[in-house]
Write a protein that holds these residues in place. Structure first.
Motif, short mmCIF file in Angstrom:
data_model
loop_
_atom_site.label_atom_id
_atom_site.label_comp_id
_atom_site.label_asym_id
_atom_site.label_seq_id
_atom_site.Cartn_x
_atom_site.Cartn_y
_atom_site.Cartn_z
N ASN A 68 10.16 -31.40 25.07
CA ASN A 68 10.23 -32.28 24.13
C ASN A 68 11.04 -33.83 24.92
O ASN A 68 10.59 -33.63 26.00
CB ASN A 68 12.03 -31.71 23.54
N MET A 69 11.06 -34.46 24.27
CA MET A 69 12.00 -35.82 24.56
C MET A 69 12.44 -35.59 26.18
O MET A 69 12.56 -36.55 26.60
CB MET A 69 12.59 -36.78 23.23
N ALA A 70 13.53 -34.57 26.19
CA ALA A 70 14.36 -34.60 27.10
C ALA A 70 13.31 -34.38 27.99
O ALA A 70 14.30 -34.68 29.45
CB ALA A 70 15.06 -33.51 27.01
N SER A 71 12.37 -33.12 27.29
CA SER A 71 12.03 -32.91 29.06
C SER A 71 10.94 -34.37 29.40
O SER A 71 10.77 -34.27 30.43
CB SER A 71 10.69 -31.63 29.15
N ALA A 120 3.68 -39.49 18.61
CA ALA A 120 4.73 -41.38 18.52
C ALA A 120 6.11 -41.57 18.87
O ALA A 120 5.90 -42.60 19.40
CB ALA A 120 4.78 -41.60 16.88
N ASP A 121 6.38 -40.99 18.59
CA ASP A 121 8.22 -40.59 19.29
C ASP A 121 7.93 -40.60 20.86
O ASP A 121 8.56 -42.21 21.40
CB ASP A 121 8.80 -39.70 18.93
N GLN A 122 7.03 -39.91 21.33
CA GLN A 122 7.24 -40.42 22.69
C GLN A 122 6.02 -41.09 23.41
O GLN A 122 6.86 -41.89 24.05
CB GLN A 122 6.04 -38.31 23.40
N TYR A 123 5.15 -41.49 22.80
CA TYR A 123 4.66 -43.34 23.19
C TYR A 123 5.26 -44.19 22.96
O TYR A 123 5.18 -44.61 23.98
CB TYR A 123 3.14 -43.22 21.99
N MET A 124 5.86 -44.18 22.35
CA MET A 124 7.10 -45.43 21.65
C MET A 124 8.32 -45.28 23.16
O MET A 124 8.95 -46.78 23.68
CB MET A 124 7.76 -45.12 20.08
N PHE A 125 8.66 -43.95 22.88
CA PHE A 125 10.00 -43.57 23.83
C PHE A 125 9.06 -44.85 25.59
O PHE A 125 9.78 -45.44 26.43
CB PHE A 125 10.17 -42.57 24.23
N GLU A 169 3.04 -48.97 41.31
CA GLU A 169 2.44 -50.26 41.45
C GLU A 169 2.20 -50.40 39.89
O GLU A 169 1.99 -51.51 38.93
CB GLU A 169 2.09 -50.97 41.91
N HIS A 170 1.36 -48.25 38.91
CA HIS A 170 0.85 -48.66 38.64
C HIS A 170 0.96 -47.40 37.37
O HIS A 170 1.15 -46.56 38.44
CB HIS A 170 -0.82 -48.63 38.45
N VAL A 171 1.47 -47.08 36.19
CA VAL A 171 1.12 -46.02 35.48
C VAL A 171 0.36 -45.61 34.39
O VAL A 171 0.67 -46.94 33.22
CB VAL A 171 2.65 -46.05 35.19
N SER A 172 -0.36 -44.51 34.71
CA SER A 172 -1.21 -44.11 33.53
C SER A 172 -0.89 -43.32 32.54
O SER A 172 -0.34 -41.82 33.15
CB SER A 172 -2.63 -44.29 34.24
N LEU A 173 -0.64 -43.47 31.62
CA LEU A 173 0.17 -42.30 30.73
C LEU A 173 -1.23 -41.67 29.14
O LEU A 173 -1.87 -42.29 28.90
CB LEU A 173 1.33 -42.93 29.72
N LYS A 177 -0.77 -24.91 19.98
CA LYS A 177 -0.64 -25.44 19.26
C LYS A 177 0.26 -27.22 19.63
O LYS A 177 0.28 -27.04 20.63
CB LYS A 177 1.19 -25.42 18.67
N PRO A 178 -1.21 -27.92 19.03
CA PRO A 178 -1.32 -29.58 19.69
C PRO A 178 0.67 -30.18 19.00
O PRO A 178 1.02 -29.42 18.08
CB PRO A 178 -1.71 -29.98 19.37
N CYS A 179 0.90 -30.76 19.74
CA CYS A 179 1.86 -32.00 19.25
C CYS A 179 2.02 -32.37 18.05
O CYS A 179 0.98 -32.82 17.69
CB CYS A 179 1.49 -32.80 20.34
N GLY A 180 3.07 -32.79 17.34
CA GLY A 180 2.77 -33.38 15.85
C GLY A 180 2.20 -34.47 16.25
O GLY A 180 2.97 -34.96 16.56
#
Length: 377
Positions: A167-170, A217-222, A184-188, A209-212
């Motif tokens: 979830n967003m909190a974790s 989108a919410d996690q990526y934008m956060f 110096e660099h982060v890859s997501l 079950k994959p993430c919805g």
């Protein structure tokens, strides 16, 4: 020729989500592979029309950090003799916690490695177990500290998101913990269920079950906003860097520049005429057989025509914050970007940001990049 990629297709264990060419091997197999790599380097260098001077070298995998420091030193010395490594070259090694210690990391630095990319993936033990990683969160932290102690001042940390049950909190706890180390660099990387992997089979059987899409989108934008706030530049869909710390090697790929490739499963590119992509088959037996015969093991994947080269240029450029350089596009292809791709540009104008000299996607465009880029292909 500006860059060299070397593929090390060995791991301590196979992660259930990974579809890269890698295998679990013995120390004897790894040592044998190093000898084959050296033979591969010699054959390629002898076949070049003119000597190469390398700006970037990247050891990827697999788990390159399974190699010893003396093996890296041996390989890099041979590369320097065969191609010539520039004094300012970026030399990256991908490494996994669980395969490192302070002595080994000091040896890497002594061998000439000056950039380390650590496959942290998470600093949550439950997530690490779910991902099938061999390390714990505490071991990941120890590896980062050891890398700093060994003298690495250019470190990338990989983090995965969109994990099952995350979830967003974790996620916020995970990224905050990662940034405490001031990389110096982060890859997501959003977790994907690639065909042929254990994760794909578990998804199809209903075990995972994959993430919805909305949560993804919410996690990526956060993550995007959080890293910007912490002083990082979001310069490619999955990559963030502090000032002047972009990965030079990866930019070679996105800018469609020359890159040699060594090792079974490696891919390279030659920027002549409209460009040629080639690879070395992901077949260890064939790789050894061809090298022992004195043959270059490469196979051509695609020779581009004018149209194909333009499409790939745009495909790669729009992954980056620089986007399409309009002057460079015209200089390369002798046509106007807006005229050639007028229909595609019209269809996705909501997500495009244009100036007099560049055209790029906004962050919402990056979120649906795979869908949008189809308009250009």
């Amino acid at each position: 020729m500006s860059s060299l990629y070397l593929h090390i297709p060995f791991c301590s264990s196979k992660c259930p989500y990974c579809d890269f060419f890698s295998q679990v091997g013995t120390q004897r197999q790894l040592d044998r592979y190093v000898e084959l790599l050296k033979r591969n380097i010699e054959i390629v260098s002898q076949g070049l029309a003119q000597p190469a001077s390398l700006n970037t070298i990247f050891f990827g995998g697999g788990t390159p950090s399974l190699l010893s420091a003396p093996q890296f030193e041996d390989i890099l010395n041979l590369i320097d003799r065969s191609f010539k490594i520039q004094s300012t070259a970026e030399i990256t090694v991908e490494a996994n916690p669980g395969t490192l210690n302070l002595s080994k990391l000091k040896g890497f630095r002594h061998a000439g490695v000056n950039r380390l990319s650590l496959g942290i993936q998470s600093l949550n033990d439950r997530s690490l177990r779910l991902l099938g990683r061999i390390h714990s969160a505490s071991l990941a932290r120890e590896s980062i500290v050891a890398a700093r102690t060994a003298g690495f001042d250019n470190i990338n940390l990989d983090l995965m998101f969109a994990l099952p049950e995350q979830n967003m909190a974790s996620l916020e706890v995970d990224i905050s913990a990662l940034l405490e180390f001031e990389p110096e660099h982060v890859s997501l990387y959003g977790l994907s269920f690639e065909e042929g992997t254990e994760y794909s089979a578990r998804q199809q059987s209903g075990q995972l079950k994959p993430c919805g899409e909305e949560l993804y989108a919410d996690q990526y934008m956060f993550l995007h906003h959080h890293l910007l706030k912490e002083g990082y530049e979001h310069y490619e869909i999955s990559n963030f860097a502090k000032a002047n710390r972009r990965c030079n090697h990866n930019q070679v790929y996105w800018q469609r520049k020359n890159c040699l490739a060594i090792g079974a499963g490696a891919h390279g590119f030659l920027d002549q005429e409209w460009g040629t992509r080639w690879h070395i088959p992901a077949d260890m037996c064939l790789y050894e057989k061809l090298l022992l015969q004195g043959n270059d093991p490469v196979e051509i994947l695609e020779r581009y025509d004018h149209s194909g080269a333009m499409k790939e240029y745009v495909y790669l450029a729009l992954r980056t914050s620089n986007g399409v350089n309009l002057q460079e596009f015209h200089g390369r292809f002798r046509v106007d970007f807006h005229q050639v791709f007028a229909e595609a540009i019209h269809k996705m104008k909501r997500y495009l940001r244009s100036s007099n000299d560049h055209c790029c996607l906004d962050i919402e465009g990056w979120l649906i990049y795979d869908h949008l880029i189809s308009h250009f292909l």
